[in-house]
Design a protein around this motif. Structure first.
Motif, PDB file in Angstrom:
ATOM      1  N   THR A   1      11.267   1.343  -0.030  1.00 27.48           N
ATOM      2  CA  THR A   1      10.483  -0.418   0.736  1.00 27.48           C
ATOM      3  C   THR A   1       9.953  -0.795   1.760  1.00 27.48           C
ATOM      4  N   ASP A   2      10.901   0.572   2.587  1.00 28.71           N
ATOM      5  CA  ASP A   2      10.741   0.276   3.905  1.00 28.71           C
ATOM      6  C   ASP A   2       9.565   2.241   4.476  1.00 28.71           C
ATOM      7  N   SER A   3       9.495   2.948   3.716  1.00 28.11           N
ATOM      8  CA  SER A   3       7.890   3.929   3.829  1.00 28.11           C
ATOM      9  C   SER A   3       7.268   3.074   4.717  1.00 28.11           C
ATOM     10  N   TRP A   4       7.060   2.215   4.309  1.00 24.90           N
ATOM     11  CA  TRP A   4       5.646   1.864   5.675  1.00 24.90           C
ATOM     12  C   TRP A   4       6.092   1.566   7.334  1.00 24.90           C
ATOM     13  N   LYS A   5       7.673   1.510   7.240  1.00 22.80           N
ATOM     14  CA  LYS A   5       7.792   0.895   9.179  1.00 22.80           C
ATOM     15  C   LYS A   5       7.648   1.627  10.152  1.00 22.80           C
ATOM     16  N   PRO A   6       7.829   3.278   9.609  1.00 20.77           N
ATOM     17  CA  PRO A   6       7.338   4.313  10.402  1.00 20.77           C
ATOM     18  C   PRO A   6       5.953   4.287  10.584  1.00 20.77           C
ATOM     19  N   ILE A   7       5.543   4.354   9.895  1.00 20.65           N
ATOM     20  CA  ILE A   7       4.040   4.358   9.981  1.00 20.65           C
ATOM     21  C   ILE A   7       3.484   2.992  10.750  1.00 20.65           C
ATOM     22  N   VAL A   8       4.051   2.000   9.685  1.00 15.83           N
ATOM     23  CA  VAL A   8       3.054   0.692  11.108  1.00 15.83           C
ATOM     24  C   VAL A   8       3.710   0.357  12.358  1.00 15.83           C
ATOM     25  N   ASP A   9       4.920   0.885  12.944  1.00 10.43           N
ATOM     26  CA  ASP A   9       5.546   1.500  14.054  1.00 10.43           C
ATOM     27  C   ASP A   9       4.469   2.126  15.127  1.00 10.43           C
ATOM     28  N   GLU A  10       4.563   3.417  14.433  1.00 10.94           N
ATOM     29  CA  GLU A  10       3.272   4.251  15.107  1.00 10.94           C
ATOM     30  C   GLU A  10       1.984   3.813  15.570  1.00 10.94           C
ATOM     31  N   ILE A  11       0.940   2.776  14.620  1.00 11.46           N
ATOM     32  CA  ILE A  11       0.535   2.493  15.023  1.00 11.46           C
ATOM     33  C   ILE A  11      -0.119   1.602  15.906  1.00 11.46           C
ATOM     34  N   ASN A  12       1.248   0.731  16.267  1.00 10.53           N
ATOM     35  CA  ASN A  12       1.502  -0.646  16.916  1.00 10.53           C
ATOM     36  C   ASN A  12       1.391  -0.033  18.560  1.00 10.53           C
TER      37      ASN A  12
ATOM     38  N   GLU B   1       8.233   9.871  -0.447  1.00 11.64           N
ATOM     39  CA  GLU B   1       9.395  10.299  -1.514  1.00 11.64           C
ATOM     40  C   GLU B   1      11.037   9.592  -1.085  1.00 11.64           C
ATOM     41  N   SER B   2      11.716   8.711  -0.537  1.00 14.98           N
ATOM     42  CA  SER B   2      13.220   8.135  -1.298  1.00 14.98           C
ATOM     43  C   SER B   2      13.052   7.714  -2.532  1.00 14.98           C
ATOM     44  N   LEU B   3      13.923   7.676  -2.690  1.00 18.10           N
ATOM     45  CA  LEU B   3      14.181   6.912  -3.285  1.00 18.10           C
ATOM     46  C   LEU B   3      13.636   4.959  -4.184  1.00 18.10           C
TER      47      LEU B   3
ATOM     48  N   ASP C   1      20.077  11.670  -3.247  1.00 19.04           N
ATOM     49  CA  ASP C   1      20.172  10.377  -3.453  1.00 19.04           C
ATOM     50  C   ASP C   1      19.410   9.804  -2.247  1.00 19.04           C
ATOM     51  N   GLU C   2      19.333  10.356  -0.773  1.00 20.92           N
ATOM     52  CA  GLU C   2      18.967   9.461   0.092  1.00 20.92           C
ATOM     53  C   GLU C   2      17.673   9.187   0.589  1.00 20.92           C
ATOM     54  N   GLU C   3      17.937   8.774   1.206  1.00 22.88           N
ATOM     55  CA  GLU C   3      16.579   7.701   2.428  1.00 22.88           C
ATOM     56  C   GLU C   3      15.853   8.973   3.068  1.00 22.88           C
ATOM     57  N   ILE C   4      14.480   9.542   2.954  1.00 25.52           N
ATOM     58  CA  ILE C   4      13.953  10.151   3.295  1.00 25.52           C
ATOM     59  C   ILE C   4      13.407  10.164   4.655  1.00 25.52           C
ATOM     60  N   LYS C   5      13.207  10.491   5.512  1.00 26.80           N
ATOM     61  CA  LYS C   5      13.082   9.543   6.417  1.00 26.80           C
ATOM     62  C   LYS C   5      11.067  10.264   6.827  1.00 26.80           C
ATOM     63  N   VAL C   6      10.397   9.538   7.119  1.00 26.59           N
ATOM     64  CA  VAL C   6       8.511   9.325   7.466  1.00 26.59           C
ATOM     65  C   VAL C   6       8.795   9.808   8.628  1.00 26.59           C
ATOM     66  N   LYS C   7       8.063  10.798   8.743  1.00 24.60           N
ATOM     67  CA  LYS C   7       8.210  11.575  10.131  1.00 24.60           C
ATOM     68  C   LYS C   7       6.394  11.768  10.528  1.00 24.60           C
TER      69      LYS C   7
END
Ligand SMILES: Nc1nc2c(ncn2[C@@H]2O[C@H](COP(=O)(O)OP(=O)(O)OP(=O)(O)O)[C@@H](O)[C@H]2O)c(=O)[nH]1
Ligand SMILES: [Mg+2]
Length: 442
Positions: A129-140, A124-126, A91-97
């Motif tokens: 909502t913020d799944s996109w964030k690490p990806i946008v951070d990577e692009i930036n 993959e998290s429950l 039930d916890e957030e899974i970090k996008v790598k």
């Protein structure tokens, strides 16, 4: 299929990148880039940075390997990609790598340096909502590295790690886009060339695919999401009279774009088709689906868009539009604005004003100079006059002194004379006896 070289290299912000040079088994298409491309770029080789995003198990790895006819992403690469079920926090957030693999592939002597970025853990998290964030951070951060490299004094060799194309894998539900799909695409569509893909399309019937595509396109339009469109195609109109070579290619582009979102299948396995040929495809109890058969799925259209026709265009748009927008925004936020004085020659009014001010300044300067000269002349004259006055004064004094000395002398003489006058007169002295001449004869 043999791996030739395997050397781990450290490259800037992505130290995990491995470069593996491999020979291809079959056809990819980048050796047939349009002729007008400069020989130098053919010799130097091409670079393509692709990001594949989508929920787990949608066939991302399989499709990338199918596209480039090579095991670009291997199980070994994916070891740290896969999320171990036992270590999955409940039930916890899974970090996008972010996982980046670099490979140099070669086709007919033409080299392509391919960089594939995957994002294990996405969706993959429950709560995604913020799944996109690490990806946008990577692009930036890739844009930032480029911006930083561009600002260095030596800009001759800049490694371009910016994402040139993002393949977004949509789950073949047959319904419509999920909120995760929409949220993600909205976050990235102005930063990357977005190419939406319906994954594992063999799980849907042709009819289902058509309906699904229409609903996806309607959602994309409603949400104002931009997907990759070649510039030539955006700005040209096809005329009815006579089809030129250009128009032919426009028709071809039109056909490719009519397939968006590409309903694809992936498979690196070879099977025998009804004609007895060995082809890449998927086998089912009811028959086979061929990867490269345009009647079976849109794989070959996707490959044409990504590799054969528009590889350079994807990079140009990344550089000239997406990166340029990012750069402008970033510099604005940092408070660096365009210096309009640089562009004043384009404004005649401003220029006139400036010329007037310059002329006035010149006049004022001349006046000041004249005043200074006049002042100098006056003071010189004054000094001269003062000098001659002093001269006259000293001469006058000298003469006065001389005169008073003469007067003094005369007065003394007068006193002496008067003294002599009052003294008694002495008799005149008797004449002195003549001296006897004693000559030698006496
Ligand atoms: N039916 C069907 N199955 C596919 C297709 N592509 C891949 N698969 C299968 O789907 C499973 C997952 O494929 P992967 O390529 O590993 O998927 P992935 O998206 O890389 O998965 P993760 O790396 O875990 O996120 C495998 O069993 C593949 O054989 C396809 O086009 N159609
Ligand atoms: Mg994978």
């Amino acid at each position: 299929m043999t791996t030739e070289v395997q050397t781990p290299v450290s490259s800037g912000t992505h130290p995990e990148v491995k470069i593996i040079r491999k020979k291809l088994n079959g056809y990819v298409g980048f050796a047939n880039f349009p002729k007008q491309w400069h020989r130098k770029s053919v010799r130097r080789g091409f670079v393509l940075n692709v990001m594949a995003v989508g929920e787990s198990g949608l066939g991302k790895t399989t499709l990338i390997n199918t596209l480039f006819n090579k095991d670009i992403l291997t199980k070994k690469d994916e070891e740290f990609e896969s999320i171990d079920e036992s270590s999955k926090p409940n039930d916890e957030e899974i970090k996008v790598k972010i996982n980046s693999i670099e490979q140099e592939i070669e086709e007919d002597g033409v080299k392509l340096k391919l960089n594939v970025v995957t994002t294990p853990g996405f969706g993959e998290s429950l709560d995604n909502t913020d799944s996109w964030k690490p990806i946008v951070d990577e692009i930036n951060s890739r844009f930032d590295s480029y911006l930083e490299a561009e600002s260095r004094i030596n800009r001759s060799v800049i490694k371009d790690t910016r994402i040139h194309a993002l393949l977004y894998f949509i789950e073949p539900t047959g319904h419509s886009l999920k909120s995760l799909d929409i949220a993600f695409m909205k976050q990235v569509h102005e930063k990357v060339n977005l190419i939406p893909i319906i994954a594992k399309s063999d799980t849907l019937t042709d009819e289902e695919i058509q309906g699904f595509k229409q609903r996806i396109l309607a959602d994309i339009q409603e949400q104002g999401i931009k997907t990759f469109t070649p510039i030539d195609y955006q700005s040209s109109n096809i005329s009815n009279d006579g089809i030129t070579e250009d128009e032919e290619s426009i028709l071809k582009t039109k056909e490719i774009l009519s397939k968006v979102p590409f309903a694809v299948i992936g498979s690196t396995k070879e099977i025998q088709n009804p004609e007895g040929k060995l082809v890449r495809g998927r086998q089912y109890p009811w028959g086979i689906i061929e990867v490269e058969n345009q009647n079976h799925n849109d794989f070959s259209y996707l490959r044409q868009l990504l590799v054969r026709q528009f590889l350079e265009e994807l990079k140009e748009q990344t550089s000239n539009i997406l990166y340029e927008n990012y750069r402008t925004e970033k510099l604005k936020r940092m408070g660096i604005e365009q210096d309009n004085s640089v562009f004043r020659e384009f404004d005649p009014l401003a220029r006139q004003e400036e010329e007037k001010a310059l002329h006035e300044a010149k006049l004022a300067k001349m006046e000041a100079e004249m005043k200074a000269v006049f002042q100098q002349k006056v003071s010189e004259k004054e000094k001269k006059l003062q000098r001659s006055e002093a001269d006259l004064f000293s001469r006058h004094k000298e003469m006065k002194d001389k005169l008073s000395k003469q007067i003094k002398l005369l007065e003394e003489k007068k006193v002496q004379l008067e003294k002599q006058k009052t003294l008694p007169q002495e008799p005149p002295a008797a004449p002195a006896p003549q001296k006897s001449r004693k000559g030698f004869l006496r």
